[in-house]
Structures are given as structure tokens and as C-alpha cells.
Design an enzyme around this catalytic site. Sequence first.
Site, PDB file in Angstrom:
ATOM      1  CE  LYS A  65     -55.874 -52.524   4.685  1.00  0.00           C
ATOM      2  NZ  LYS A  65     -55.878 -53.842   5.327  1.00  0.00           N
ATOM      3  CE  LYS A  89     -67.471 -51.161   4.409  1.00  0.00           C
ATOM      4  NZ  LYS A  89     -67.204 -51.825   5.674  1.00  0.00           N
ATOM      5  CE  LYS A 101     -64.695 -59.218   6.048  1.00  0.00           C
ATOM      6  NZ  LYS A 101     -64.341 -58.266   7.100  1.00  0.00           N
ATOM      7  CB  THR A 185     -65.419 -48.213  12.949  1.00  0.00           C
ATOM      8  OG1 THR A 185     -64.392 -48.992  12.334  1.00  0.00           O
ATOM      9  CG2 THR A 185     -66.760 -48.585  12.359  1.00  0.00           C
ATOM     10  CB  SER A 347     -57.033 -50.168   6.904  1.00  0.00           C
ATOM     11  OG  SER A 347     -57.380 -51.006   7.941  1.00  0.00           O
TER      12      SER A 347
HETATM   13  P1  NAD Z   1     -67.393 -56.455  19.174  1.00  0.00           P
HETATM   14  O1  NAD Z   1     -67.285 -57.918  19.169  1.00  0.00           O
HETATM   15  O2  NAD Z   1     -66.412 -55.640  19.955  1.00  0.00           O
HETATM   16  O3  NAD Z   1     -68.856 -56.016  19.685  1.00  0.00           O
HETATM   17  C1  NAD Z   1     -70.048 -56.620  19.297  1.00  0.00           C
HETATM   18  C2  NAD Z   1     -71.077 -56.373  20.397  1.00  0.00           C
HETATM   19  O4  NAD Z   1     -72.337 -56.828  19.961  1.00  0.00           O
HETATM   20  C3  NAD Z   1     -70.780 -57.113  21.700  1.00  0.00           C
HETATM   21  O5  NAD Z   1     -71.037 -56.241  22.789  1.00  0.00           O
HETATM   22  C4  NAD Z   1     -71.815 -58.246  21.714  1.00  0.00           C
HETATM   23  O6  NAD Z   1     -72.178 -58.637  23.034  1.00  0.00           O
HETATM   24  C5  NAD Z   1     -72.959 -57.553  21.017  1.00  0.00           C
HETATM   25  N1  NAD Z   1     -73.984 -58.442  20.482  1.00  0.00           N
HETATM   26  C6  NAD Z   1     -73.850 -59.626  19.843  1.00  0.00           C
HETATM   27  N2  NAD Z   1     -75.076 -60.112  19.541  1.00  0.00           N
HETATM   28  C7  NAD Z   1     -75.980 -59.231  20.003  1.00  0.00           C
HETATM   29  C8  NAD Z   1     -77.391 -59.160  19.984  1.00  0.00           C
HETATM   30  N3  NAD Z   1     -78.139 -60.133  19.419  1.00  0.00           N
HETATM   31  N4  NAD Z   1     -77.989 -58.087  20.537  1.00  0.00           N
HETATM   32  C9  NAD Z   1     -77.273 -57.097  21.099  1.00  0.00           C
HETATM   33  N5  NAD Z   1     -75.924 -57.093  21.138  1.00  0.00           N
HETATM   34  C10 NAD Z   1     -75.296 -58.149  20.596  1.00  0.00           C
HETATM   35  O7  NAD Z   1     -67.390 -56.030  17.647  1.00  0.00           O
HETATM   36  P2  NAD Z   1     -67.070 -54.589  17.021  1.00  0.00           P
HETATM   37  O8  NAD Z   1     -65.666 -54.562  16.560  1.00  0.00           O
HETATM   38  O9  NAD Z   1     -67.587 -53.534  17.931  1.00  0.00           O
HETATM   39  O10 NAD Z   1     -67.956 -54.655  15.697  1.00  0.00           O
HETATM   40  C11 NAD Z   1     -69.351 -54.476  15.745  1.00  0.00           C
HETATM   41  C12 NAD Z   1     -69.913 -54.554  14.342  1.00  0.00           C
HETATM   42  O11 NAD Z   1     -69.351 -53.502  13.555  1.00  0.00           O
HETATM   43  C13 NAD Z   1     -69.598 -55.863  13.609  1.00  0.00           C
HETATM   44  O12 NAD Z   1     -70.720 -56.216  12.855  1.00  0.00           O
HETATM   45  C14 NAD Z   1     -68.446 -55.499  12.694  1.00  0.00           C
HETATM   46  O13 NAD Z   1     -68.442 -56.299  11.517  1.00  0.00           O
HETATM   47  C15 NAD Z   1     -68.787 -54.048  12.373  1.00  0.00           C
HETATM   48  N6  NAD Z   1     -67.600 -53.286  12.005  1.00  0.00           N
HETATM   49  C16 NAD Z   1     -66.597 -53.148  12.896  1.00  0.00           C
HETATM   50  C17 NAD Z   1     -65.475 -52.429  12.539  1.00  0.00           C
HETATM   51  C18 NAD Z   1     -64.352 -52.209  13.529  1.00  0.00           C
HETATM   52  O14 NAD Z   1     -63.531 -51.320  13.297  1.00  0.00           O
HETATM   53  N7  NAD Z   1     -64.298 -52.944  14.643  1.00  0.00           N
HETATM   54  C19 NAD Z   1     -65.372 -51.857  11.252  1.00  0.00           C
HETATM   55  C20 NAD Z   1     -66.442 -52.016  10.359  1.00  0.00           C
HETATM   56  C21 NAD Z   1     -67.553 -52.745  10.755  1.00  0.00           C
END
Ligand code: NAD
Length: 413
Positions: A65, A89, A101, A185, A347
Site C-alpha cells: 500500500k 509504518k 510507493k 493525518t 486508507s
Molecule cells: P501540501 O502540498 O498540501 O502542503 C505542503 C506545504 O508546505 C505548503 O503550504 C507549502 O507551501 C509548504 N512548504 C513547502 N516548502 C516549504 C518551506 N521550505 N518552508 C515552509 N513551508 C514550505 O502537502 P500535505 O499533503 O499537507 O503534506 C505535507 C507533508 O506531510 C508532506 O511531506 C507529506 O509527505 C506529509 N504527509 C502527508 C500526508 C497526507 O495525508 N497529506 C500523509 C503522510 C505524510
Amino acid sequence: MIDDGILKRLDRVQGMGGSDDDLLDSIKASDALIERRLTLRLDSGKRVQVTCWRCQHSHLLGPCKGGLRFHPEVSEEEVRSLAFKMTLKTALLGLPLGGAKGGVPIDGSALSVHERERLCRAWTRAFISDIGPNKDIPAPDVGCGPEEMAWIRDEYEQLMGKSVPHVVTGKPSALGGLNLRDGATARGGKRVLDKLRDKLGLTQEEPTVIVQGFGKVGGQIASLLAKDGYRIIGVSDSSGSLRKPEGFNVDDLLAAKEQGKSFSGLDNELEAEGGEPDAILTDECDLLVPAALGEQIHQDNADDIKASVILELANDAVSADADEILVKRDIRLVPDILANAGGVLASYHEWLAGKAGHEVVVETAEKSLDDIIDRAADRAWHMHKRAEVSLQTACYALAVEHLQQVARCRGLA
Ligand code: NAD
């Protein structure tokens, strides 16, 4: 090769003794790294060739997954490491799923809706023999969302000639997707904090919080924390950061994002102090929540972090060199494999409902997510105390222990 950071963390588990070294060595390798080349027809009529990867790290626990990432910089190595992390995880949570992935080195946001649809359908055709509800189940990751999952499901079902709702998760709710009210999350991250709050020393009446990355996860966690009496004093996005010692009204920040605004230049409107994106990372606060990208806290800034607790919502936000420094400085890190595990739990429930052929019930999924996170947080804390290792090493050790048990039952260790 997988990322050095994961290897260093596994070495720490090995250093605790009691783990099967052969098994540890065997899980460092992925079951499969599939490379396919596909052709994308652009709206202009031009055709581009894209080489993409899907890594199935381990089928030991069950079908694989994991997310599908559309990002220009995604690499084979990154896909491999993130698939491994997903196995850790699911093992920590005790789910019957392994880690996968997928990566497509393309900027999804630069494509039109028709181009994205053609890309998803071409991707499905290219990986048709590799994915499947009992084999490998994709979900959205960076650059992908519910729309992409809907196209993948549709193409898969057309090719297979039957309904297979659980071939992907993260679908739109009209297609059987599970949309948790607070975001899975963020909900999982907040639940870990609730469970460990006193133990982590977050006993202040109004703990102060800095959230790096105010996207989907960052915005949702800020909202949950603010509702529970935490004070959000710093936020950032890729354009800039905002500081407000007296605390933000999170609804104002969410409204600004909803309107498509960037934080840079919003200081006057929100009566805050503006700065560079990274400026707030090393500010004084009780809780720091990196929710942007990987490797944000590293060897060169770990000594300057002033938070007492870090909730690692972004995968690999803390580098392996930095976590050694944080441990020495007695800064508590709630590691990504526990902090952001809510996403894979949602999921899992969506997949189960599709498999059983019934609708996914939000309340049931939320209750189960909370229970599983509580159990994992408790076990991790117990191991952290008992083995006198960091909470991160404790989480890795529990994941490896579970993989080892399953391998033994299968006669593989
Ligand atoms: P997203 O794209 O919605 O948000 C990312 C945010 O980070 C944006 O606001 C962007 O402007 C900001 N950003 C990028 N570079 C930056 C920097 N240098 N300094 C400050 N802010 C910065 O993504 P998301 O879905 O919110 O995911 C965020 C993180 O969480 C990712 O690393 C993702 O892998 C992880 N994650 C997300 C999920 C999920 O359910 N969406 C699950 C597990 C892990």
C-alpha cells in the site's frame, strides 16, 4: 539503495540487541522495483516519454500500500526509501499491509486536467500487471489527489472488465472514498499528542506552537490544536513565514489559504511579523510541527531548535544526523512513522470497506484510527522507557519486531 537515514535508524535497532540480523538485512532490500516507460500525449499534440517507478518494498504483512507521487524531482531512490518507510509504518500499527510507493517525474500542477487524466490512464495501463486490490494498492501523494485515484480506478475496471473499488484508496467520497472530518493525518498526529501530552512535558496551560508548512496537513493540525487550547504563534509556507506571539486566529489563516493567498506579504493583513520561510523553525516554542518537506531539521540547524517537542508530520522532516543531536539536547521527537500514520489508517479502512463491498462509515473509521494510534503510542512509549532509547528508535524497534514475528510465522526467519 535506500536512504542512509533509514539505515542509520535500523543500525540503532540492531544496537539494542534481540533482533534477527539476517531479517534486518533482508528487509533492507525491496521485493520489487518496477520501472515502466509511458507515453503522455499533451494537449498540444506533442508526445512525451516518461520513465516512472513503483517500489513494492514488502509483501510480508499483506498487499503493498502506498502513495503515487507526481513531482519533477522524484527519483528511484526516493521511491524506494518511502516504500520502506511505509512498511515500517504499517508494521508499527500492526496492519495487514506492506509498503509501496510510486513516482512519476513530472510536475502534475503544470498539466491540464485532460493531460492529468491521460497520464493517470497511461500509468494504469503501464502498471496493470503490478497493481491490484490484493497486490499493490495506490493512494494519492504529492501532486496527486482524489481525482487521479478516480481515473486510475476507472481505467483499471475498464481493463479488468469488473468493479474493483478497492484497487485504490483516497478516492472521491462519491466513489467510496473516506474523507475524515479533520483529515486523517492531522487527526492521527493530534491523537498521539493527546495520548502522550503529559509524558512529553506539554503541560503548559496554553502550549505555544509553530507549524512549518501550512498546506493540507499543516492547516488541519493547526486548527485541531487551536481548538484544544494550544496557541499557534508561528506559521510558514514556501513563500514566507508569519510570527504572532499573542497567537493567530487559525480561521483567518485557513481563509487566506482558501483564497489562494501566500503568507509572504500577508503580515499587515494578519497583524503579524513576516519573514523568510525558514525563519520561524528555530524560534522559541513548546511544540514544533514540521508539515512541509523532508530534511528540514538537519545537522546544521538542529542545535538551534528551541522547541521542547517536535511532531514530525512531514516524512523525514528530521534527518538522521539531526535526530542524534535532538536526543542529546533532550528534545522529544514524535517520529513520522507514528506522527503521520493516520493517513494509512484511513486508507486501510477505505480498502477494507471496498473489499467487503459496503460503504465506508466515517465514525467507525475514526474510532478505529484513534484506538490503533493510542495502542501504538502506548507501546512506543513503553519501549522508549523500558529500553532507554529515543521514542523514534522505540518505534523502529517495534516495527522490526513485528516484521520479525510475521517472518517467523511464515517460516522465513
Ligand atoms: P501540501 O502540498 O498540501 O502542503 C505542503 C506545504 O508546505 C505548503 O503550504 C507549502 O507551501 C509548504 N512548504 C513547502 N516548502 C516549504 C518551506 N521550505 N518552508 C515552509 N513551508 C514550505 O502537502 P500535505 O499533503 O499537507 O503534506 C505535507 C507533508 O506531510 C508532506 O511531506 C507529506 O509527505 C506529509 N504527509 C502527508 C500526508 C497526507 O495525508 N497529506 C500523509 C503522510 C505524510
